[in-house]
Design a protein around this motif. Structure first.
Motif, short mmCIF file in Angstrom:
data_model
loop_
_atom_site.label_atom_id
_atom_site.label_comp_id
_atom_site.label_asym_id
_atom_site.label_seq_id
_atom_site.Cartn_x
_atom_site.Cartn_y
_atom_site.Cartn_z
N GLY A 46 49.87 35.68 52.94
CA GLY A 46 48.53 35.85 52.40
C GLY A 46 48.39 35.37 50.97
N ASN A 47 47.15 35.21 50.55
CA ASN A 47 46.83 34.71 49.22
C ASN A 47 47.51 35.45 48.07
OD1 ASN A 47 45.45 32.35 49.20
ND2 ASN A 47 43.42 33.24 48.99
N PRO A 48 47.54 36.77 48.05
CA PRO A 48 48.15 37.46 46.91
C PRO A 48 49.62 37.10 46.69
CG PRO A 48 46.91 39.01 48.26
CD PRO A 48 46.97 37.71 49.01
N TRP A 49 50.28 36.64 47.72
CA TRP A 49 51.70 36.34 47.64
C TRP A 49 52.00 34.92 47.19
CZ3 TRP A 49 55.69 39.81 48.83
CH2 TRP A 49 55.26 41.07 49.25
N LYS A 50 50.99 34.07 47.06
CA LYS A 50 51.21 32.66 46.73
C LYS A 50 51.89 32.46 45.38
CE LYS A 50 47.74 30.69 49.75
NZ LYS A 50 48.61 30.68 50.86
N THR A 51 51.76 33.43 44.48
CA THR A 51 52.42 33.32 43.18
C THR A 51 53.83 33.89 43.19
OG1 THR A 51 51.45 35.42 42.48
CG2 THR A 51 50.22 33.41 41.94
N VAL A 52 54.22 34.47 44.33
CA VAL A 52 55.51 35.15 44.44
C VAL A 52 56.47 34.42 45.38
CG1 VAL A 52 56.62 37.31 45.14
CG2 VAL A 52 54.44 37.38 43.93
N ILE A 53 55.95 33.93 46.50
CA ILE A 53 56.78 33.38 47.57
C ILE A 53 56.55 31.88 47.73
CG2 ILE A 53 57.18 33.43 50.09
CD1 ILE A 53 58.14 35.98 48.97
N ASP A 54 57.65 31.15 47.89
CA ASP A 54 57.60 29.73 48.26
C ASP A 54 57.94 29.61 49.75
OD1 ASP A 54 56.89 27.92 46.24
OD2 ASP A 54 58.88 28.04 45.32
N PHE A 55 57.26 28.72 50.44
CA PHE A 55 57.53 28.46 51.85
C PHE A 55 58.04 27.03 52.00
CE2 PHE A 55 54.45 31.85 52.02
CZ PHE A 55 54.94 32.67 53.02
N SER A 56 59.08 26.87 52.78
CA SER A 56 59.59 25.53 53.04
C SER A 56 58.78 24.89 54.15
CB SER A 56 61.07 25.60 53.47
OG SER A 56 61.16 26.09 54.80
N SER A 57 59.02 23.63 54.40
CA SER A 57 58.36 22.93 55.50
C SER A 57 59.24 22.94 56.75
CB SER A 57 58.00 21.51 55.09
OG SER A 57 59.16 20.82 54.71
N GLY A 65 60.20 33.04 38.17
CA GLY A 65 59.30 33.88 37.37
C GLY A 65 58.42 34.81 38.18
N TYR A 66 58.73 34.98 39.47
CA TYR A 66 57.88 35.82 40.34
C TYR A 66 57.74 37.25 39.84
CZ TYR A 66 61.91 38.27 42.29
OH TYR A 66 63.01 39.06 42.45
N GLU A 67 58.73 37.72 39.10
CA GLU A 67 58.72 39.11 38.64
C GLU A 67 57.46 39.45 37.85
OE1 GLU A 67 61.18 36.92 38.07
OE2 GLU A 67 63.09 37.78 38.67
N SER A 68 56.97 38.50 37.06
CA SER A 68 55.76 38.77 36.26
C SER A 68 54.51 38.87 37.11
CB SER A 68 55.59 37.69 35.19
OG SER A 68 55.34 36.43 35.79
N GLU A 69 54.57 38.40 38.35
CA GLU A 69 53.42 38.45 39.26
C GLU A 69 53.38 39.71 40.10
OE1 GLU A 69 51.09 36.16 39.10
OE2 GLU A 69 52.23 34.97 37.66
N LEU A 70 54.44 40.47 40.11
CA LEU A 70 54.53 41.64 40.99
C LEU A 70 53.53 42.74 40.71
CD1 LEU A 70 58.39 41.92 41.45
CD2 LEU A 70 56.70 40.93 43.01
N PRO A 71 53.21 43.07 39.47
CA PRO A 71 52.26 44.17 39.25
C PRO A 71 50.92 43.99 39.96
CG PRO A 71 53.36 43.64 37.20
CD PRO A 71 53.75 42.57 38.20
N GLY A 72 50.44 42.78 40.08
CA GLY A 72 49.19 42.54 40.77
C GLY A 72 49.31 42.57 42.28
N LEU A 73 50.51 42.46 42.75
CA LEU A 73 50.76 42.38 44.20
C LEU A 73 50.72 43.74 44.85
CD1 LEU A 73 51.48 40.43 46.47
CD2 LEU A 73 53.87 40.80 45.91
#
Length: 137
Positions: free
Chosen positions: A106-117, A128-136
């Motif tokens: 989902g959209n909220p996770w786009k700043t946290v998770i990378d997806f391979s092809s 740097g995903y750690e800084s995005e966790l509070p909003g998640l």
């Protein structure tokens, strides 16, 4: 000798965890973190065929002490962070396919998770995903 928690202690722990500000999605984050740790890799598939993912889900959210989660059964998963919802935190075994893997897409996770092809898609944490966790959660 086996040691057990008393029912009152388990109930108190569930109450304390459900009183936190953590949303139900926090369990998904913990499952991803545990899956990566079990796998010992920086990327992993969150699929029914990934043993590390299944183990992480059983360890963190399995409602019963058994070797596998019955995908067709009700009340197979317990999300303590959702224990105040209408299902009291319980989820069906379909959570294996419709839970964490769907949530992290989902959209909220786009700043946290990378997806391979790759097929299946491999996930990893973005730098740097750690800084995005509070909003998640």
């Amino acid at each position: 000798m086996a040691k057990y928690f008393t029912a009152s202690r388990v109930k108190a722990a569930i109450q304390e965890l459900s009183d936190t500000r953590a949303k139900a999605a926090f369990l998904d984050f913990l499952i991803v973190k545990r899956t990566l740790a079990i796998k010992g890799q920086t990327s992993v598939a969150i699929t029914q065929g990934e043993a590390a993912y299944l183990q992480a889900t059983r360890e963190l959210a399995g409602a019963w002490n058994k070797p596998s989660i019955d995908v067709g059964a009700d009340r197979e998963i317990f999300n303590v962070f959702a224990s105040r919802d209408t299902k009291h935190g319980y989820r069906s075994g379909k959570y294996i396919s419709n839970g964490t893997g769907t949530t992290i897409g989902g959209n909220p996770w786009k700043t946290v998770i990378d997806f391979s092809s790759d097929t299946p898609r491999l996930i990893s944490f973005k730098p740097g995903y750690e800084s995005e966790l509070p909003g998640l959660y």
